[in-house]
Design an enzyme around this catalytic site. Structure first.
Site, PDB file in Angstrom:
ATOM      1  N   ASP A 342     -25.647   8.513   9.535  1.00 21.77           N
ATOM      2  CA  ASP A 342     -25.966   8.008   8.208  1.00 21.77           C
ATOM      3  C   ASP A 342     -26.401   6.543   8.300  1.00 21.77           C
ATOM      4  O   ASP A 342     -25.792   5.741   9.018  1.00 21.77           O
ATOM      5  CB  ASP A 342     -24.728   8.137   7.326  1.00 21.77           C
ATOM      6  CG  ASP A 342     -24.922   7.570   5.939  1.00 21.77           C
ATOM      7  OD1 ASP A 342     -25.739   8.130   5.185  1.00 21.77           O
ATOM      8  OD2 ASP A 342     -24.261   6.566   5.612  1.00 21.77           O
ATOM      9  N   GLU A 378     -30.674   8.979  10.477  1.00 25.46           N
ATOM     10  CA  GLU A 378     -31.258   8.695   9.172  1.00 25.46           C
ATOM     11  C   GLU A 378     -31.849   7.297   9.326  1.00 25.46           C
ATOM     12  O   GLU A 378     -31.107   6.309   9.305  1.00 25.46           O
ATOM     13  CB  GLU A 378     -30.209   8.724   8.064  1.00 25.46           C
ATOM     14  CG  GLU A 378     -30.817   8.466   6.699  1.00 25.46           C
ATOM     15  CD  GLU A 378     -29.772   8.355   5.592  1.00 25.46           C
ATOM     16  OE1 GLU A 378     -30.080   8.771   4.463  1.00 25.46           O
ATOM     17  OE2 GLU A 378     -28.671   7.836   5.856  1.00 25.46           O
TER      18      GLU A 378
END
Length: 711
Positions: A342, A378
């Protein structure tokens, strides 16, 4: 109680069958107490007197799995110097393998008194906070083996443990929403039937439900608020949180592996749940605030490139060690097969800028364990210069946000050059080829947990997040969505038909694109969140996947059932044909050694003429034909054999009007329609129309047709 010196490594609580070794890092502490917690609310404190390289440690004979514990750190409390130790706060072990309980929000868990951020709060947090748990590391893995599915055969299914399983009618109620549910045949059969090869779990590291959300009667459903990087989230365990969650998670991984499905974890190493200077003191802040967090020039405050209040200090050797130890633990002890990072740009911020040569990437590159699993970034954060799609090192794959944006724009009719769409369709060579990566570096997706579901993408122009309690201010406002003529649910048959066609267009485009496709859970059922594009706090039926009510799929309408079957058909079409999942970029010319004079790929206008530079750069053009040559696949098979496949024509009509396409004259004489998104089923029953070179075919507005030519 006997207290032996113990060892400084490994960090955390390590049970060896006769007792437990405890070790914790803190550079700022003057004294550290290990507190053994008892069910009657009392605690036994043991001072950790031994210290090696700022690691305090002791071995306690007779301390068994299930024992709850925490740390109390004595030292300076001086926020103006970035120091926030406070022995009144019971702290979680950063290396805890399991966590018991949850935070009971109140002033007790904060290091300051409300209204006075620089004050010191000496209220005891122990009755109000989570506790670490000693776990038994032994587990019978049997003959478990990682599937090791190569990227070119991978189909990722992003799912939430609770959201995927909470409403499944085939699951016992006591298992719904848990790790055990993932191991149930009902879930495994759905995933394998769909053709999924990897389950990407949204965060399962122990996380915290935010104080603000709790006050609103909401909760942190998504889980991007980690406090324990080694512990499976205890709320997803069906039978206890004194270490049972570890066994249950391992059992789920074993079952998924047995079904041939890899397990990828969505991990949040960019920040912790302690928030900014007004956040609670739960673990890292009280242990060694300066070593764990990036502080500003005024050390009272935290640098935040994550939008959560803090960012971990990626140039701290202790932070880097913790992250690498955590990654290795989940691979070696929990048997997971990869990670999706993330806000991964934050991990590259060794100083201020995003640096692809940062220490974190160096450590991953050389690690003999972590470097061998799937690593998905990401590739952005919210800091300056944080959008880094295409800029991660060669070992990494990336969520391709540009793919998402380009494909959404094409099908909603927003001006985009066909050249950009062609690049996304063929693996985004403009992003990944220069540094030696291949099409498989691109994880392609149209939807994910963050944003509209696929059904909402074609049903709403605007977000509808009123239920989140922020007056619809939260969530992305620019969704690249189109409601097809009516906002939200409608009975208009024309709008409903168009929406179904658009859903099929997105699914087909995703599965026909080079790269690694990712499906968001429930999109195969056309699930809706009623226009909420930021359901992070909606732990309820709004965000949970709505499954059929029984074996006869009784509560799913015919349209939804067709979407499920179409998704399955497209996944299996991709799996059966290597021309859709090539491991190298197209050459755009005949390939030596393939005995085929035709190029491996060719591009045509709807009239059947080869595309010109002017055609490519026309932003208003919304139609083209793509020829994929199954006889010109340049990469060999695993034993060096030649790979050959059928050839295909992909006909895209993203324009708002029906359009006539002419099949190219010299790229195959006999073709058969195998996909037509204008059909309600998407796949012609009993075989589609058969056509010859030069024949004309009319495509419905906003539709896609696939023609196949046998090898």
């Amino acid at each position: 109680m006997q207290v032996w010196p113990g060892e400084a490594y490994p960090l955390g609580a390590t049970y060896d069958g006769a007792g437990t070794n405890f070790a914790v890092f803190t550079e700022t502490a003057e004294r550290v107490e290990l507190c053994l917690l008892h069910d009657d609310g009392s605690e036994t404190a043991v001072e950790l007197k031994e210290s090696d390289a700022f690691v305090r440690h002791a071995y306690l004979p007779g301390v068994m799995p299930g024992q709850r514990y925490g740390f109390r750190v004595h030292g300076p409390y001086a926020p103006e110097r970035g120091l926030r130790t406070n022995s009144a706060k019971l702290l979680l072990d950063p290396y805890a393998k399991a966590v018991s309980g949850s935070v009971r929000w109140g002033e007790e868990v904060y290091g300051y008194r409300f209204g006075a951020p620089d004050s010191r709060n000496d209220m005891d947090s122990a009755p109000h906070t989570m506790t670490s748990v000693v776990v038994n590391p032994y587990f019978d893995w049997g003959d478990d083996r990682p599937p090791r599915t190569p990227y070119h055969e991978t189909v990722i299914y992003e799912a939430h443990v609770k959201g995927l399983t909470m409403r499944h009618p085939g699951l016992p109620e006591e298992l719904r929403g848990t790790y055990a549910a993932l191991a149930h045949p009902a879930i495994l059969e759905h995933l394998t039937d769909l053709g999924v090869t990897a389950l990407e779990m949204m965060p399962v590291h122990q996380f915290v439900n935010d104080h603000r959300l709790a006050d609103l009667g909401l909760s942190n459903y998504w889980g991007y608020n980690t406090i324990g990087f080694f512990a499976p989230h205890n709320a997803y365990a069906s039978w206890g949180d004194r270490g049972q969650q570890v066994l249950e998670f391992k059992s789920a991984v074993r079952a998924l592996h047995e079904a041939g499905i890899e397990v990828i974890l969505d991990v949040v190493y960019n920040h912790t749940a302690e928030g900014n200077h007004l956040g609670p003191t739960l673990s890292f802040r009280g242990l060694d605030n300066c070593s764990y967090y990036r502080l500003t020039d005024d050390p009272r405050y935290y640098m935040d490139t994550t939008g959560t209040g803090n960012s971990l200090l990626m140039r701290s050797p202790h932070v880097l060690q913790m992250i690498m130890d955590s990654l290795r633990y989940w691979v070696t002890e929990m048997h997971v097969d990869g990670f999706r990072f993330d806000l991964a740009a934050t991990l590259a911020r060794q100083f201020h800028e995003v640096d692809r040569l940062s220490s974190f990437f160096d450590l991953v590159q050389q690690d003999p364990v972590v470097s061998q699993v799937k690593l998905i970034a990401e590739p952005w954060d919210v800091g300056e210069g944080g959008y880094q799609v295409g800029n991660f090192p060669p070992l990494w794959t990336e969520w391709n946000g540009k793919y998402r944006d380009t494909v959404r724009d094409l099908w909603r009719g927003e001006p985009r050059t066909l050249a950009e769409f062609a690049s996304r369709l063929t693996g985004s060579s403009d992003l990944y080829q220069d540094d030696g990566r291949r099409p498989l570096a691109s994880v392609n997706f149209v939807t994910c947990h963050d944003g509209f579901t696929l059904r909402d993408l074609v049903s709403y122009n605007d977000k509808h997040n009123e239920a989140n309690g922020e007056e619809n201010r939260d969530g992305e406002s620019h969704n690249r969505s189109w409601n097809c003529g009516a906002e939200g649910e409608t009975d208009d048959p024309g709008v409903r038909e168009l929406r179904g066609r658009q859903i099929r267009n997105f699914i087909a485009t995703l599965m026909l694109s080079q790269g690694v496709p990712m499906i968001s859970h429930g999109d195969e059922f056309a699930r809706t969140q009623q226009g909420n594009n930021n359901a992070y706090c909606q732990d309820n039926e709004l965000a949970w996947v709505a499954w059929p009510s029984g074996e006869d799929d009784g509560d799913l309408d015919e349209e939804t059932l067709r979407i499920r079957e179409f998704t399955r058909s497209m996944v299996w079409l991709r799996r059966e044909h290597p021309v859709f999942r090539r491991r190298r970029f197209f050459h755009g010319r005949p390939v030596e050694g393939t005995h085929d004079e035709l190029s491996d790929i060719a591009w045509f206008t709807p009239e059947g003429a080869e595309m010109t530079p002017q055609d490519w750069e026309s932003a208003t053009a919304g139609a083209l034909t793509v020829f994929l040559n199954g006889n010109a696949i340049s990469e060999p098979g695993p034993r060096g054999e030649r790979v050959a496949d059928d050839s295909f024509l992909l006909l895209f009509n993203a324009s708002p009007e029906p359009m006539e396409f002419t099949l190219p004259d010299d790229h195959g004489q006999h073709w058969q329609v195998v996909v037509d998104t204008a059909l309600a089923e998407g796949v012609p029953e009993g075989g589609g129309a058969k056509l010859r070179a030069g024949e004309r075919l009319t495509l419905t507005d906003r539709s896609l047709t696939v023609l196949q030519r046998p090898a």
